[in-house]
Design an enzyme around this catalytic site. Structure first.
Site, PDB file in Angstrom:
ATOM      1  N   MET A   1      -5.387  -6.522  -0.723  1.00  0.00           N
ATOM      2  CA  MET A   1      -5.491  -7.650   0.210  1.00  0.00           C
ATOM      3  C   MET A   1      -6.908  -7.734   0.784  1.00  0.00           C
ATOM      4  O   MET A   1      -7.143  -8.454   1.751  1.00  0.00           O
ATOM      5  CB  MET A   1      -4.461  -7.512   1.331  1.00  0.00           C
ATOM      6  CG  MET A   1      -3.024  -7.491   0.801  1.00  0.00           C
ATOM      7  SD  MET A   1      -1.811  -8.081   1.969  1.00  0.00           S
ATOM      8  CE  MET A   1      -1.993  -6.874   3.286  1.00  0.00           C
TER       9      MET A   1
ATOM     10  N   HIS B   1     -12.122  -0.529   2.254  1.00  0.00           N
ATOM     11  CA  HIS B   1     -12.567   0.746   2.823  1.00  0.00           C
ATOM     12  C   HIS B   1     -12.526   1.752   1.669  1.00  0.00           C
ATOM     13  O   HIS B   1     -12.196   1.386   0.521  1.00  0.00           O
ATOM     14  CB  HIS B   1     -11.664   1.166   3.991  1.00  0.00           C
ATOM     15  CG  HIS B   1     -10.195   1.095   3.688  1.00  0.00           C
ATOM     16  ND1 HIS B   1      -9.580   1.921   2.781  1.00  0.00           N
ATOM     17  CD2 HIS B   1      -9.215   0.269   4.151  1.00  0.00           C
ATOM     18  CE1 HIS B   1      -8.295   1.639   2.703  1.00  0.00           C
ATOM     19  NE2 HIS B   1      -8.039   0.635   3.522  1.00  0.00           N
TER      20      HIS B   1
ATOM     21  N   HIS C   1      -9.508   1.807  -0.807  1.00  0.00           N
ATOM     22  CA  HIS C   1      -9.539   0.821  -1.893  1.00  0.00           C
ATOM     23  C   HIS C   1     -10.505   1.257  -2.994  1.00  0.00           C
ATOM     24  O   HIS C   1     -10.208   1.136  -4.184  1.00  0.00           O
ATOM     25  CB  HIS C   1     -10.014  -0.529  -1.362  1.00  0.00           C
ATOM     26  CG  HIS C   1      -9.093  -1.191  -0.379  1.00  0.00           C
ATOM     27  ND1 HIS C   1      -9.422  -1.363   0.938  1.00  0.00           N
ATOM     28  CD2 HIS C   1      -7.857  -1.716  -0.526  1.00  0.00           C
ATOM     29  CE1 HIS C   1      -8.442  -1.981   1.568  1.00  0.00           C
ATOM     30  NE2 HIS C   1      -7.471  -2.203   0.702  1.00  0.00           N
TER      31      HIS C   1
ATOM     32  N   GLN D   1       4.584 -11.740   2.035  1.00  0.00           N
ATOM     33  CA  GLN D   1       4.964 -10.383   2.429  1.00  0.00           C
ATOM     34  C   GLN D   1       4.771 -10.151   3.929  1.00  0.00           C
ATOM     35  O   GLN D   1       4.982  -9.048   4.415  1.00  0.00           O
ATOM     36  CB  GLN D   1       4.231  -9.332   1.598  1.00  0.00           C
ATOM     37  CG  GLN D   1       2.750  -9.216   1.879  1.00  0.00           C
ATOM     38  CD  GLN D   1       2.071  -8.318   0.857  1.00  0.00           C
ATOM     39  OE1 GLN D   1       1.988  -8.642  -0.331  1.00  0.00           O
ATOM     40  NE2 GLN D   1       1.603  -7.163   1.296  1.00  0.00           N
TER      41      GLN D   1
ATOM     42  N   GLY E   1      -1.991   2.957  -4.002  1.00  0.00           N
ATOM     43  CA  GLY E   1      -2.231   4.087  -3.112  1.00  0.00           C
ATOM     44  C   GLY E   1      -0.942   4.696  -2.577  1.00  0.00           C
ATOM     45  O   GLY E   1       0.038   3.985  -2.336  1.00  0.00           O
TER      46      GLY E   1
ATOM     47  N   LYS F   1      -0.704   5.912   0.266  1.00  0.00           N
ATOM     48  CA  LYS F   1      -0.612   5.532   1.677  1.00  0.00           C
ATOM     49  C   LYS F   1       0.617   4.631   1.895  1.00  0.00           C
ATOM     50  O   LYS F   1       1.352   4.768   2.846  1.00  0.00           O
ATOM     51  CB  LYS F   1      -1.893   4.805   2.069  1.00  0.00           C
ATOM     52  CG  LYS F   1      -1.783   3.861   3.211  1.00  0.00           C
ATOM     53  CD  LYS F   1      -2.389   4.433   4.453  1.00  0.00           C
ATOM     54  CE  LYS F   1      -2.145   3.572   5.670  1.00  0.00           C
ATOM     55  NZ  LYS F   1      -2.227   2.151   5.407  1.00  0.00           N
TER      56      LYS F   1
ATOM     57  N   VAL G   1      -6.521   8.412   1.236  1.00  0.00           N
ATOM     58  CA  VAL G   1      -7.895   8.690   1.664  1.00  0.00           C
ATOM     59  C   VAL G   1      -7.943   8.565   3.187  1.00  0.00           C
ATOM     60  O   VAL G   1      -7.431   7.598   3.754  1.00  0.00           O
ATOM     61  CB  VAL G   1      -8.901   7.723   1.003  1.00  0.00           C
ATOM     62  CG1 VAL G   1     -10.322   8.024   1.467  1.00  0.00           C
ATOM     63  CG2 VAL G   1      -8.808   7.831  -0.518  1.00  0.00           C
TER      64      VAL G   1
ATOM     65  N   MET H   1      -7.027   5.815   6.154  1.00  0.00           N
ATOM     66  CA  MET H   1      -7.798   4.572   6.176  1.00  0.00           C
ATOM     67  C   MET H   1      -6.878   3.378   5.971  1.00  0.00           C
ATOM     68  O   MET H   1      -5.926   3.435   5.194  1.00  0.00           O
ATOM     69  CB  MET H   1      -8.854   4.603   5.078  1.00  0.00           C
ATOM     70  CG  MET H   1      -9.923   5.595   5.410  1.00  0.00           C
ATOM     71  SD  MET H   1     -11.344   5.310   4.387  1.00  0.00           S
ATOM     72  CE  MET H   1     -12.341   6.663   4.947  1.00  0.00           C
TER      73      MET H   1
ATOM     74  N   ARG I   1      -6.138  -2.298   8.772  1.00  0.00           N
ATOM     75  CA  ARG I   1      -5.625  -2.577  10.122  1.00  0.00           C
ATOM     76  C   ARG I   1      -6.229  -1.656  11.188  1.00  0.00           C
ATOM     77  O   ARG I   1      -6.094  -1.949  12.373  1.00  0.00           O
ATOM     78  CB  ARG I   1      -4.093  -2.472  10.144  1.00  0.00           C
ATOM     79  CG  ARG I   1      -3.421  -3.620   9.403  1.00  0.00           C
ATOM     80  CD  ARG I   1      -1.924  -3.668   9.624  1.00  0.00           C
ATOM     81  NE  ARG I   1      -1.339  -4.888   9.118  1.00  0.00           N
ATOM     82  CZ  ARG I   1      -0.677  -5.003   7.960  1.00  0.00           C
ATOM     83  NH1 ARG I   1      -0.531  -3.949   7.192  1.00  0.00           N
ATOM     84  NH2 ARG I   1      -0.183  -6.167   7.580  1.00  0.00           N
TER      85      ARG I   1
HETATM   86  P1  AMP Z   1      -4.008  -3.250   0.880  1.00  0.00           P
HETATM   87  O1  AMP Z   1      -5.277  -4.000   0.654  1.00  0.00           O
HETATM   88  O2  AMP Z   1      -3.921  -2.624   2.231  1.00  0.00           O
HETATM   89  O3  AMP Z   1      -2.791  -4.041   0.478  1.00  0.00           O
HETATM   90  O4  AMP Z   1      -4.053  -2.010  -0.105  1.00  0.00           O
HETATM   91  C1  AMP Z   1      -4.327  -2.170  -1.470  1.00  0.00           C
HETATM   92  C2  AMP Z   1      -4.053  -0.863  -2.167  1.00  0.00           C
HETATM   93  O5  AMP Z   1      -4.867   0.158  -1.589  1.00  0.00           O
HETATM   94  C3  AMP Z   1      -2.602  -0.391  -2.022  1.00  0.00           C
HETATM   95  O6  AMP Z   1      -2.175   0.158  -3.256  1.00  0.00           O
HETATM   96  C4  AMP Z   1      -2.703   0.650  -0.947  1.00  0.00           C
HETATM   97  O7  AMP Z   1      -1.697   1.637  -1.038  1.00  0.00           O
HETATM   98  C5  AMP Z   1      -4.065   1.250  -1.226  1.00  0.00           C
HETATM   99  N1  AMP Z   1      -4.583   1.917  -0.029  1.00  0.00           N
HETATM  100  C6  AMP Z   1      -4.782   1.369   1.192  1.00  0.00           C
HETATM  101  N2  AMP Z   1      -5.248   2.300   2.052  1.00  0.00           N
HETATM  102  C7  AMP Z   1      -5.326   3.462   1.362  1.00  0.00           C
HETATM  103  C8  AMP Z   1      -5.727   4.792   1.682  1.00  0.00           C
HETATM  104  N3  AMP Z   1      -6.140   5.124   2.903  1.00  0.00           N
HETATM  105  N4  AMP Z   1      -5.677   5.724   0.717  1.00  0.00           N
HETATM  106  C9  AMP Z   1      -5.262   5.411  -0.527  1.00  0.00           C
HETATM  107  N5  AMP Z   1      -4.869   4.177  -0.897  1.00  0.00           N
HETATM  108  C10 AMP Z   1      -4.903   3.216   0.029  1.00  0.00           C
END
Ligand code: AMP
Length: 290
Positions: A21, A25, A28, A52, A138, A140, A167, A175, A178
């Site tokens: 999204m 950081h 990603h 979502q 991730g 996370k 991470v 990380m 948000r």
């Molecule tokens: P998002 O942009 O938050 O939807 O995350 C995109 C992808 O990055 C998803 O697969 C998340 O699980 C992964 N992700 C976000 N934060 C972390 C983190 N701190 N460590 C590992 N993967 C992450």
């Protein structure tokens, strides 16, 4: 994007894909570096998926900075960035969704109705558009990873799903885009998520296996910080997400906590054996190097 994907496939390229999204950081970027290892072509998507987010959630305010994202993506060797507009993904008469039966009932599901339906649907659409051989997610978002793995198996999608460890910031905070919402004081309280997981790991290492006791300890620690409000703290089966009474094998501890107006999540796998407290910081958690 579909034409570009077809062109890549025709030239015999393996496609690795990282859906996001945006507002990147190091978490990603770790996924992208992992993706780089799995494909000749690395494609990422940046799409803040409206379906979502529930009513009253942070869809409008979700942080966005596509220019910064593009240069970060370029720095880790991304070949293609797919950043569609919402109306290109969902037209007015849109009516098809992917629903899983069991996994969305647990953890974040009850407080975010429709969230995983939105995630499973958009990921399926992105898979159809990008046509990857491998996709990276991730840990996370542990429940999300599990749901995608289940969905890929159930629908026989021919895509390998790779999970990447969480991470963290130097002090342990997972990380997240948000984290950007947090004030300085809230940022200090946000550390309670990681600390409660760490405390649970140490408690398990001392031989305490009772899930209730672990949940109580974590909850007390979190509540001792200002601005926190627990959504859930769960000790559960890492495959089915059903609650367990005892930590007898690798067990998921997952939590969601409101810190002020920001809802944060974190998790760890509790392991009853082969654990040494001193090794914990360095080996169990990936901490960002500064
Ligand atoms: P998002 O942009 O938050 O939807 O995350 C995109 C992808 O990055 C998803 O697969 C998340 O699980 C992964 N992700 C976000 N934060 C972390 C983190 N701190 N460590 C590992 N993967 C992450």
């Amino acid at each position: 994007m579909q034409q570009e994907a077809k062109r890549l496939l025709q030239t015999g390229k393996t496609i690795a894909f990282v859906p996001t999204m945006g507002y990147f950081h190091e978490g990603h970027l770790a996924l992208m570096r992992e993706g780089r290892k799995h494909g000749d072509a690395l494609i990422i998507s940046i799409f803040v998926n409206p379906t979502q987010f529930g009513p009253g959630e942070d869809f409008q305010g979700y942080p966005r900075d596509v220019n910064r994202d593009m240069s970060l993506a370029e720095s880790v060797g991304v070949d293609v960035i797919f950043a569609p507009e919402a109306k290109a993904m969902y037209d007015k008469a849109y009516q098809t969704h992917i629903d899983l039966e069991m996994l969305p009932r647990y953890l974040c599901g009850p407080s975010r109705p429709g969230h995983f339906r939105g995630v499973a649907t958009v990921v399926t659409k992105l898979f159809n558009i990008v046509k990857p051989h491998v996709a990276i997610f991730g840990k996370k978002d542990y429940q999300q990873l599990l749901i995608i793995q289940r969905m890929v198996r159930d629908l026989r999608l021919d895509i390998k799903i790779v999970g990447v460890p969480i991470v963290r910031e130097a002090d342990g905070l997972a990380m997240s885009s948000r984290n950007n919402y947090l004030s300085e004081n809230e940022r200090r309280s946000a550390l309670s998520l990681f600390q409660s997981l760490q405390q649970a790991q140490e408690t398990v290492a001392q031989g305490i296996r009772n899930a209730r006791e672990l949940i109580r300890g974590a909850s007390e620690l979190i509540r001792s910080y200002p601005y926190t409000k627990i959504d859930y703290v769960t000790v559960c089966d890492p495959e089915t997400l059903e609650d367990v009474d005892r930590v007898d094998g690798p067990t998921l501890m997952a939590l969601a906590v409101w810190v002020g107006k920001t809802r944060l999540i974190d998790n760890t796998i509790l392991k009853p054996s082969n654990y040494s407290g001193s090794k914990f910081q360095g080996s169990r958690f990936k901490v960002r190097e500064r």
